[in-house]
Design a protein around this motif. Structure first.
Motif, PDB file in Angstrom:
ATOM      1  N   LEU A 189       0.809  -1.219   0.000  1.00  0.00           N
ATOM      2  CA  LEU A 189       0.000   0.000   0.000  1.00  0.00           C
ATOM      3  C   LEU A 189       0.844   1.272   0.000  1.00  0.00           C
ATOM      4  O   LEU A 189       0.331   2.356  -0.244  1.00  0.00           O
ATOM      5  CB  LEU A 189      -0.933   0.008   1.221  1.00  0.00           C
ATOM      6  N   GLY A 190       2.147   1.121   0.277  1.00  0.00           N
ATOM      7  CA  GLY A 190       3.033   2.278   0.380  1.00  0.00           C
ATOM      8  C   GLY A 190       3.362   2.536   1.835  1.00  0.00           C
ATOM      9  O   GLY A 190       2.542   3.093   2.570  1.00  0.00           O
ATOM     10  N   ASP A 191       4.548   2.101   2.246  1.00  0.00           N
ATOM     11  CA  ASP A 191       4.961   2.180   3.652  1.00  0.00           C
ATOM     12  C   ASP A 191       5.282   3.625   4.021  1.00  0.00           C
ATOM     13  O   ASP A 191       6.227   4.215   3.491  1.00  0.00           O
ATOM     14  CB  ASP A 191       6.194   1.296   3.857  1.00  0.00           C
ATOM     15  N   PRO A 192       4.501   4.222   4.947  1.00  0.00           N
ATOM     16  CA  PRO A 192       4.743   5.627   5.303  1.00  0.00           C
ATOM     17  C   PRO A 192       5.764   5.825   6.412  1.00  0.00           C
ATOM     18  O   PRO A 192       6.080   6.965   6.763  1.00  0.00           O
ATOM     19  CB  PRO A 192       3.353   6.085   5.777  1.00  0.00           C
ATOM     20  N   ARG A 193       6.300   4.760   6.977  1.00  0.00           N
ATOM     21  CA  ARG A 193       7.226   4.908   8.107  1.00  0.00           C
ATOM     22  C   ARG A 193       8.524   5.591   7.649  1.00  0.00           C
ATOM     23  O   ARG A 193       9.110   5.197   6.625  1.00  0.00           O
ATOM     24  CB  ARG A 193       7.555   3.550   8.710  1.00  0.00           C
ATOM     25  N   PRO A 194       8.962   6.589   8.379  1.00  0.00           N
ATOM     26  CA  PRO A 194      10.221   7.249   8.015  1.00  0.00           C
ATOM     27  C   PRO A 194      11.363   6.244   7.940  1.00  0.00           C
ATOM     28  O   PRO A 194      11.555   5.432   8.848  1.00  0.00           O
ATOM     29  CB  PRO A 194      10.433   8.249   9.161  1.00  0.00           C
ATOM     30  N   SER A 325      11.088 -10.273  -2.532  1.00  0.00           N
ATOM     31  CA  SER A 325      11.050  -8.969  -3.204  1.00  0.00           C
ATOM     32  C   SER A 325       9.975  -8.030  -2.668  1.00  0.00           C
ATOM     33  O   SER A 325       9.720  -6.990  -3.267  1.00  0.00           O
ATOM     34  CB  SER A 325      10.828  -9.178  -4.713  1.00  0.00           C
ATOM     35  N   ARG A 326       9.361  -8.348  -1.560  1.00  0.00           N
ATOM     36  CA  ARG A 326       8.276  -7.507  -1.043  1.00  0.00           C
ATOM     37  C   ARG A 326       8.828  -6.153  -0.592  1.00  0.00           C
ATOM     38  O   ARG A 326       9.908  -6.075   0.002  1.00  0.00           O
ATOM     39  CB  ARG A 326       7.549  -8.235   0.078  1.00  0.00           C
ATOM     40  N   PRO A 327       8.105  -5.066  -0.883  1.00  0.00           N
ATOM     41  CA  PRO A 327       8.669  -3.707  -0.787  1.00  0.00           C
ATOM     42  C   PRO A 327       9.300  -3.336   0.547  1.00  0.00           C
ATOM     43  O   PRO A 327      10.341  -2.676   0.575  1.00  0.00           O
ATOM     44  CB  PRO A 327       7.463  -2.805  -1.101  1.00  0.00           C
ATOM     45  N   SER A 328       8.687  -3.723   1.667  1.00  0.00           N
ATOM     46  CA  SER A 328       9.196  -3.288   2.971  1.00  0.00           C
ATOM     47  C   SER A 328      10.220  -4.232   3.581  1.00  0.00           C
ATOM     48  O   SER A 328      10.699  -3.999   4.691  1.00  0.00           O
ATOM     49  CB  SER A 328       8.031  -3.098   3.955  1.00  0.00           C
ATOM     50  N   ARG A 329      10.571  -5.304   2.856  1.00  0.00           N
ATOM     51  CA  ARG A 329      11.602  -6.207   3.344  1.00  0.00           C
ATOM     52  C   ARG A 329      12.971  -5.727   2.868  1.00  0.00           C
ATOM     53  O   ARG A 329      13.064  -5.033   1.849  1.00  0.00           O
ATOM     54  CB  ARG A 329      11.349  -7.631   2.838  1.00  0.00           C
TER      55      ARG A 329
END
Length: 513
Positions: A189-194, A325-329
Motif C-alpha cells: 500500500l506504500g509504507d509511510p514509516r520514516p 522482493s516484497r517492498p518493505s523487506r
C-alpha cells in the motif's frame, strides 16, 4: 456449503435438494422438488460446476468458485447493510478457511455492486473493532484494499487501514507471523514509516533514509578471550575511537533499492568500482575458494555462482521472487558490488541537493553516504557500554528475527521495535546479514588477514579489488550467537544469497577509500 464443510465444501445430496427446493418454491415452481432434482442433474452434467465426490455428496469443481459464491451470498443477504456484513465477517476473521471469502466480499461490494462507500465503511469497521485473533482483522482489511486498489473505496478507509497496519506491525502483543503479514501488506500500500520507503524530491523518487546520530568517542570493539560464544576472529576486545557519523535506521529495503534500479544504476559505470564493472560484464576472475571447505563443497559453491551469468546481473538475484522482493523487506540477493554501487549512487543524490538529515539539513562538509566500516557498524549496534546484543546482555527471540524465532524468511524492517540499538537503529541483530565496506582478507575465505586490533589505515577499508568482505548482524537463518554485536563473518564479494542485505551510513571518508 462453505459454512457447513469449510475447506472441502461438500454437501449431501439430500441437503442440496432441500435448499434448492426451497428456492424453486419461492420462484413459484409447481413441483419444487422435481425442479431441484433437474437443476442438480443439469448443473453437474452440463455446467461442470458441481461434481459428485463420493456417494451422494456434491462439491464445486474448484474451491475458489465456492469461496466467491460464499462472498456473494454474504453481500446479497446484507443488502448493503454495513453492520450485517460486518457481523457476518467478524466471527470468521482469522479463520484460514474464510480468508478468501472475506477478501472477495470487500472486492465484490466495491467492484461488482459498485458500492465504494459501503466497502470503505466495512474496512473501517474491521480496523476499528479488530475482531478475531490479534492483527488478523487489520491484515485482512489491508489485503483486501491492496488487492482491489485504494481508489476503489470511499471515505477514510485507506488512511485508517495504513495507520492500523503500522500500529499492528509495531505491536509486540501481536504474534510475529501476523506482524510479518502486516509489514508485507503495508509495503504493497506504500509504507509511510520514516526510513522504510521512498520520497519524491524535485520530481525524482529517492530513498527516504532516516538517519540516527552516533556521537564521536571510543567504544569497545571485539570480544574477550574468555567469551564462550565468541569466534576466534572476533577476539581481542579493544578500544576504538570513531568520529561522529549517522547510521540508517533500517537496512535498505526493496522499495528503496528499486529507485536505484529504475534510475539506471546498473547502466552507469560511475557508481561501480573497477572490479564491480568487470563483474557486471562477466569479465571478473573466479574467486579463490582454496582452503574453504572440502572439494565437494567448493564445487557446489562454484555451480551456485555460475548461475548468475552477466545477463542476470542487472537486478538483485531475488528481485522477482514472491517472498524476497516484497517492498518493505530488506533487499537481498545482492553482491558486495551492488551494495557499494547503491551507496555511491545515493551519495551523488545527496550531493545533488537531496535532503539527508531530519529537518531538510545537509550533512556537514566531508560527510557522505557509504557502506559502514565494520567498526562503525559495531559501534552503532553496541554503543559505548559494550553490550552483547543491541538491546542488552541476553539473546531474545522477541527482539530479533533469528533462527529461534522460526519465521523462516526475511521480514519487513522494524518488525521488532524492542530490538533497537542504543542510537535507535533497528534490525542490526537478525533479519539479514549486512555487507560492510571492510575487507576480511586479501584473497582467501578460510582465514582473515585483517584481524584485531582494528586499524583503518592498514588497507582493510580499501574499496578496490574483489577480496572477501565482512558481514555483520546475523540473519533469520542463523542462531542468535551470530547476531551478537561483536560477531563478524565474511563472504566473497560476488555472492548473492537470500539472507544478506546492507544498510548505509553518513560518515567521513575512511583511509584508502
Amino acid at each position: 456449503m462453505h459454512e457447513r464443510d469449510p475447506g472441502l465444501g461438500l454437501a449431501p445430496e439430500e441437503e442440496l435438494l432441500v435448499q434448492l427446493a426451497s428456492f424453486f418454491e419461492q420462484e413459484g415452481e409447481a413441483d419444487p422438488r422435481k425442479a431441484a432434482r433437474t437443476f442438480l442433474s443439469d448443473v453437474a452434467e452440463y455446467a461442470g460446476l458441481l461434481t459428485e465426490r463420493g456417494p451422494s455428496r456434491y462439491g464445486f469443481i474448484h474451491l475458489t468458485f465456492e469461496e466467491y459464491l460464499a462472498a456473494v451470498g454474504i453481500a446479497h443477504d446484507a443488502e448493503g447493510d454495513v453492520e450485517a456484513m460486518f457481523e457476518a465477517v467478524a466471527e470468521r476473521v482469522g479463520d484460514p478457511v474464510w480468508r478468501e471469502p472475506v477478501l472477495l466480499l470487500v472486492g465484490y461490494v466495491a467492484l461488482v455492486q459498485q458500492l465504494p462507500t459501503i466497502a470503505g465503511k466495512l474496512l473501517e469497521r474491521l480496523v476499528e473493532e479488530r475482531p478475531g485473533p490479534p492483527g488478523s482483522a487489520v491484515v485482512a482489511a489491508g489485503t483486501a484494499l491492496a488487492d482491489m486498489g485504494s481508489s476503489r473505496v470511499a471515505g477514510k478507509a485507506r488512511e485508517m487501514v495504513v495507520e492500523g497496519l503500522v500500529e499492528t506491525l509495531g505491536d509486540m502483543k501481536v504474534p510475529a507471523k501476523a506482524r510479518l503479514e502486516a509489514g508485507d501488506v503495508l509495503g504493497r500500500l506504500g509504507d509511510p514509516r520514516p526510513g522504510a520507503g521512498t520520497v519524491v524530491h524535485t520530481g525524482v523518487e529517492v530513498p527516504a533514509i532516516e538517519w540516527h546520530e552516533v556521537p564521536a568517542g571510543t567504544f569497545t570493539m571485539g570480544s574477550d578471550d574468555d567469551d564462550s560464544a565468541a569466534f576466534d576472529w572476533e577476539k581481542l576486545a579493544h578500544e576504538v575511537r570513531l568520529e561522529r557519523f549517522w547510521v540508517a535506521r533500517y537496512p535498505v529495503t526493496n522499495a528503496q533499492y528499486r529507485t536505484f534500479v529504475e534510475a539506471g544504476g546498473y547502466d552507469d559505470p560511475a557508481w561501480w568500482t573497477e572490479a564491480g564493472r568487470a563483474w557486471l560484464k562477466g569479465e571478473d576472475e573466479a574467486p579463490d575458494l582454496s582452503g574453504f571447505g572440502d572439494e565437494a563443497f567448493r564445487e557446489r559453491y562454484r555451480d551456485w555462482l555460475a548461475q548468475r551469468t552477466p545477463d542476470l546481473r542487472r537486478r538483485p538475484w531475488y528481485w522477482h521472487h514472491p517472498r524476497f522482493s516484497r517492498p518493505s523487506r530488506p533487499v537481498v540477493g545482492v553482491s558486495w558490488y551492488e551494495a557499494q554501487a547503491f551507496a555511491a549512487w545515493l551519495e551523488a543524490r545527496s550531493s545533488g541537493g537531496v535532503p539527508m538529515l531530519q529537518g531538510g539539513e545537509s550533512p556537514p562538509a566531508g560527510y557522505g553516504v557509504r557502506l559502514p566500516s565494520e567498526a562503525e557498524w559495531e559501534k552503532a549496534a553496541r554503543g559505548a557500554d559494550g553490550r552483547r546484543w543491541p538491546w542488552g546482555e541476553e539473546p531474545s527471540s522477541d527482539r530479533a528475527s533469528t533462527m529461534e524465532r522460526e519465521l523462516g524468511e526475511p521480514s519487513s524492517v522494524g518488525l521488532f521495535l524492542t530490538g533497537a540499538g542504543p542510537f535507535g537503529a533497528l534490525d542490526q541483530a537478525g533479519n539479514v546479514w549486512e555487507w560492510t565496506r571492510t575487507l576480511w582478507s586479501r584473497d582467501r575465505m578460510d582465514r582473515p588477514d585483517f584481524g584485531y586490533p582494528y586499524d583503518p589505515g592498514d588497507g582493510r577499508e580499501a574499496l578496490a579489488g574483489s577480496a572477501p568482505r565482512i558481514l555483520r548482524g546475523g540473519s533469520w537463518a542463523n542462531e542468535s550467537r551470530h547476531a551478537r554485536c561483536a560477531s563478524r563473518f565474511r563472504n566473497i564479494a560476488v555472492n548473492y544469497i537470500d539472507d544478506v542485505g546492507f544498510r548505509v551510513v553518513l560518515s567521513l571518508a575512511n583511509p584508502d577509500s
